[in-house]
Design a protein around this motif. Structure first.
Motif, PDB file in Angstrom:
ATOM      1  N   SER A   8       0.853  -1.196   0.000  1.00  0.00           N
ATOM      2  CA  SER A   8       0.000   0.000   0.000  1.00  0.00           C
ATOM      3  C   SER A   8       0.882   1.237   0.000  1.00  0.00           C
ATOM      4  N   ASN A   9       0.443   2.263  -0.717  1.00  0.00           N
ATOM      5  CA  ASN A   9       1.084   3.573  -0.571  1.00  0.00           C
ATOM      6  C   ASN A   9       0.062   4.708  -0.534  1.00  0.00           C
ATOM      7  N   LEU A  10      -1.199   4.367  -0.333  1.00  0.00           N
ATOM      8  CA  LEU A  10      -2.264   5.346  -0.110  1.00  0.00           C
ATOM      9  C   LEU A  10      -3.085   4.876   1.088  1.00  0.00           C
ATOM     10  N   ALA A  11      -3.037   5.612   2.180  1.00  0.00           N
ATOM     11  CA  ALA A  11      -3.686   5.174   3.424  1.00  0.00           C
ATOM     12  C   ALA A  11      -5.213   5.213   3.357  1.00  0.00           C
ATOM     13  N   ALA A  12      -5.784   5.961   2.439  1.00  0.00           N
ATOM     14  CA  ALA A  12      -7.230   5.952   2.180  1.00  0.00           C
ATOM     15  C   ALA A  12      -8.091   6.049   3.438  1.00  0.00           C
ATOM     16  N   GLY A  13      -7.861   7.060   4.246  1.00  0.00           N
ATOM     17  CA  GLY A  13      -8.699   7.259   5.428  1.00  0.00           C
ATOM     18  C   GLY A  13      -8.201   6.543   6.670  1.00  0.00           C
ATOM     19  N   PHE A  14      -7.211   5.678   6.552  1.00  0.00           N
ATOM     20  CA  PHE A  14      -6.614   5.032   7.717  1.00  0.00           C
ATOM     21  C   PHE A  14      -5.521   5.946   8.260  1.00  0.00           C
ATOM     22  N   LEU A  21      -2.958  -1.996   6.054  1.00  0.00           N
ATOM     23  CA  LEU A  21      -2.483  -3.356   5.799  1.00  0.00           C
ATOM     24  C   LEU A  21      -2.854  -4.311   6.926  1.00  0.00           C
ATOM     25  N   GLU A  22      -2.767  -3.846   8.172  1.00  0.00           N
ATOM     26  CA  GLU A  22      -3.169  -4.698   9.306  1.00  0.00           C
ATOM     27  C   GLU A  22      -4.650  -5.055   9.220  1.00  0.00           C
ATOM     28  N   THR A  23      -5.469  -4.076   8.846  1.00  0.00           N
ATOM     29  CA  THR A  23      -6.909  -4.311   8.728  1.00  0.00           C
ATOM     30  C   THR A  23      -7.191  -5.295   7.593  1.00  0.00           C
ATOM     31  N   ALA A  24      -6.481  -5.129   6.480  1.00  0.00           N
ATOM     32  CA  ALA A  24      -6.660  -6.058   5.354  1.00  0.00           C
ATOM     33  C   ALA A  24      -6.237  -7.464   5.751  1.00  0.00           C
ATOM     34  N   LEU A  25      -5.120  -7.584   6.419  1.00  0.00           N
ATOM     35  CA  LEU A  25      -4.623  -8.894   6.842  1.00  0.00           C
ATOM     36  C   LEU A  25      -5.610  -9.583   7.795  1.00  0.00           C
ATOM     37  N   ALA A  26      -6.272  -8.793   8.627  1.00  0.00           N
ATOM     38  CA  ALA A  26      -7.259  -9.347   9.566  1.00  0.00           C
ATOM     39  C   ALA A  26      -8.459  -9.938   8.830  1.00  0.00           C
ATOM     40  N   ARG A  27      -8.669  -9.566   7.571  1.00  0.00           N
ATOM     41  CA  ARG A  27      -9.799 -10.103   6.790  1.00  0.00           C
ATOM     42  C   ARG A  27      -9.472 -11.418   6.088  1.00  0.00           C
ATOM     43  N   PHE A  28      -8.218 -11.794   6.061  1.00  0.00           N
ATOM     44  CA  PHE A  28      -7.840 -13.016   5.374  1.00  0.00           C
ATOM     45  C   PHE A  28      -8.592 -14.243   5.894  1.00  0.00           C
ATOM     46  N   PRO A  29      -8.659 -14.471   7.213  1.00  0.00           N
ATOM     47  CA  PRO A  29      -9.359 -15.675   7.688  1.00  0.00           C
ATOM     48  C   PRO A  29     -10.823 -15.721   7.258  1.00  0.00           C
ATOM     49  N   GLN A  30     -11.502 -14.572   7.259  1.00  0.00           N
ATOM     50  CA  GLN A  30     -12.904 -14.521   6.840  1.00  0.00           C
ATOM     51  C   GLN A  30     -13.053 -14.879   5.362  1.00  0.00           C
ATOM     52  N   ALA A  31     -11.973 -14.671   4.589  1.00  0.00           N
ATOM     53  CA  ALA A  31     -11.991 -14.980   3.154  1.00  0.00           C
ATOM     54  C   ALA A  31     -11.515 -16.407   2.884  1.00  0.00           C
ATOM     55  N   ASP A  49       8.307   5.136 -10.384  1.00  0.00           N
ATOM     56  CA  ASP A  49       8.414   6.591 -10.207  1.00  0.00           C
ATOM     57  C   ASP A  49       8.720   6.904  -8.742  1.00  0.00           C
ATOM     58  N   PRO A  50       9.964   7.215  -8.415  1.00  0.00           N
ATOM     59  CA  PRO A  50      10.343   7.430  -7.019  1.00  0.00           C
ATOM     60  C   PRO A  50       9.743   8.691  -6.390  1.00  0.00           C
ATOM     61  N   THR A  51       9.048   9.512  -7.172  1.00  0.00           N
ATOM     62  CA  THR A  51       8.431  10.704  -6.593  1.00  0.00           C
ATOM     63  C   THR A  51       7.067  10.396  -5.979  1.00  0.00           C
ATOM     64  N   GLY A  52       6.547   9.195  -6.195  1.00  0.00           N
ATOM     65  CA  GLY A  52       5.256   8.801  -5.628  1.00  0.00           C
ATOM     66  C   GLY A  52       5.380   8.547  -4.136  1.00  0.00           C
ATOM     67  N   PRO A  53       4.233   8.369  -3.466  1.00  0.00           N
ATOM     68  CA  PRO A  53       4.257   8.074  -2.028  1.00  0.00           C
ATOM     69  C   PRO A  53       5.003   6.775  -1.740  1.00  0.00           C
ATOM     70  N   GLN A  54       5.748   6.766  -0.637  1.00  0.00           N
ATOM     71  CA  GLN A  54       6.517   5.591  -0.238  1.00  0.00           C
ATOM     72  C   GLN A  54       5.595   4.398   0.029  1.00  0.00           C
ATOM     73  N   TYR A  55       6.058   3.205  -0.290  1.00  0.00           N
ATOM     74  CA  TYR A  55       5.276   1.985  -0.089  1.00  0.00           C
ATOM     75  C   TYR A  55       5.543   1.339   1.256  1.00  0.00           C
ATOM     76  N   ARG A  56       4.541   0.616   1.711  1.00  0.00           N
ATOM     77  CA  ARG A  56       4.668  -0.323   2.816  1.00  0.00           C
ATOM     78  C   ARG A  56       4.317  -1.685   2.238  1.00  0.00           C
ATOM     79  N   ALA A 158      14.424  -1.315  -0.087  1.00  0.00           N
ATOM     80  CA  ALA A 158      13.419  -1.870   0.847  1.00  0.00           C
ATOM     81  C   ALA A 158      14.090  -2.341   2.120  1.00  0.00           C
ATOM     82  N   GLN A 159      13.470  -1.983   3.253  1.00  0.00           N
ATOM     83  CA  GLN A 159      13.998  -2.406   4.544  1.00  0.00           C
ATOM     84  C   GLN A 159      12.874  -2.464   5.560  1.00  0.00           C
ATOM     85  N   PRO A 160      13.058  -3.290   6.600  1.00  0.00           N
ATOM     86  CA  PRO A 160      12.017  -3.390   7.629  1.00  0.00           C
ATOM     87  C   PRO A 160      11.825  -2.062   8.341  1.00  0.00           C
ATOM     88  N   LEU A 161      10.598  -1.819   8.797  1.00  0.00           N
ATOM     89  CA  LEU A 161      10.346  -0.593   9.575  1.00  0.00           C
ATOM     90  C   LEU A 161      10.956  -0.729  10.956  1.00  0.00           C
TER      91      LEU A 161
END
Length: 161
Positions: A8-14, A21-31, A49-56, A158-161
């Motif tokens: 993800s690189n757009l938090a979209a209200g989060f 990403l944590e919220t999405a991962l929590a939906r995996f078992p339901q799927a 394009d390195p000028t875009g928002p940083q990824y997680r 890329a590196q761990p947070l």
């Protein structure tokens, strides 16, 4: 072993991409995709394009009783709940879920290629995978996740947070 990459690189209200990403991962078992292991979150510069928002990014190993197409449909369904819009290739996105591998299956069909054709080149996929399954072997090359993370050519920062 079913391997799924998350990004993800757009938090979209989060509060952050990590929260999304944590919220999405929590939906995996339901799927129908219970999580067996998951990496921590990694950060990397937007690509190509390195000028875009940083990824997680991160990786999850899940249990999946369905065939690869059923897994892919479940991933698309989760993406849709996070307002994923598929526009231009490599465009910023709220949620990107990629099926990297489904066991040792080799598939080259419209809409589904396994293993993922570019994952082995991407440190932001192989690094998180090596964190949780360093001895995982690429179904085609036989190289380990740890080795592929070291030699990846895309997302070298890329590196761990």
């Amino acid at each position: 072993m079913v391997v799924i990459a998350l990004g993800s690189n757009l938090a979209a209200g989060f509060a952050s991409c990590e929260a999304l990403l944590e919220t999405a991962l929590a939906r995996f078992p339901q799927a129908g995709l219970p999580v067996l292991a998951r990496s921590g979150w990694w950060r990397s510069t937007a690509w190509p394009d390195p000028t875009g928002p940083q990824y997680r990014n991160g990786v999850a190993v899940v249990e999946a009783n369905g065939d690869p197409r059923a897994v892919l449909e479940a991933l698309f369904s989760i993406e849709a709940t996070f307002s994923r819009v598929r526009s231009a290739r490599n465009a910023p996105r709220t949620l990107d879920l990629d099926l990297i591998a489904h066991g040792r299956e080799l598939i080259d069909a419209p809409g589904l290629v396994l293993p993922h054709p570019r994952a082995h080149e991407r440190r932001f996929v192989m690094g998180p995978l090596a964190e949780i399954a360093p001895d995982w072997r690429h179904p085609v090359s036989g190289q380990t996740a740890a080795h592929l993370a070291e030699k990846a050519t895309i997302g070298r920062d890329a590196q761990p947070l």
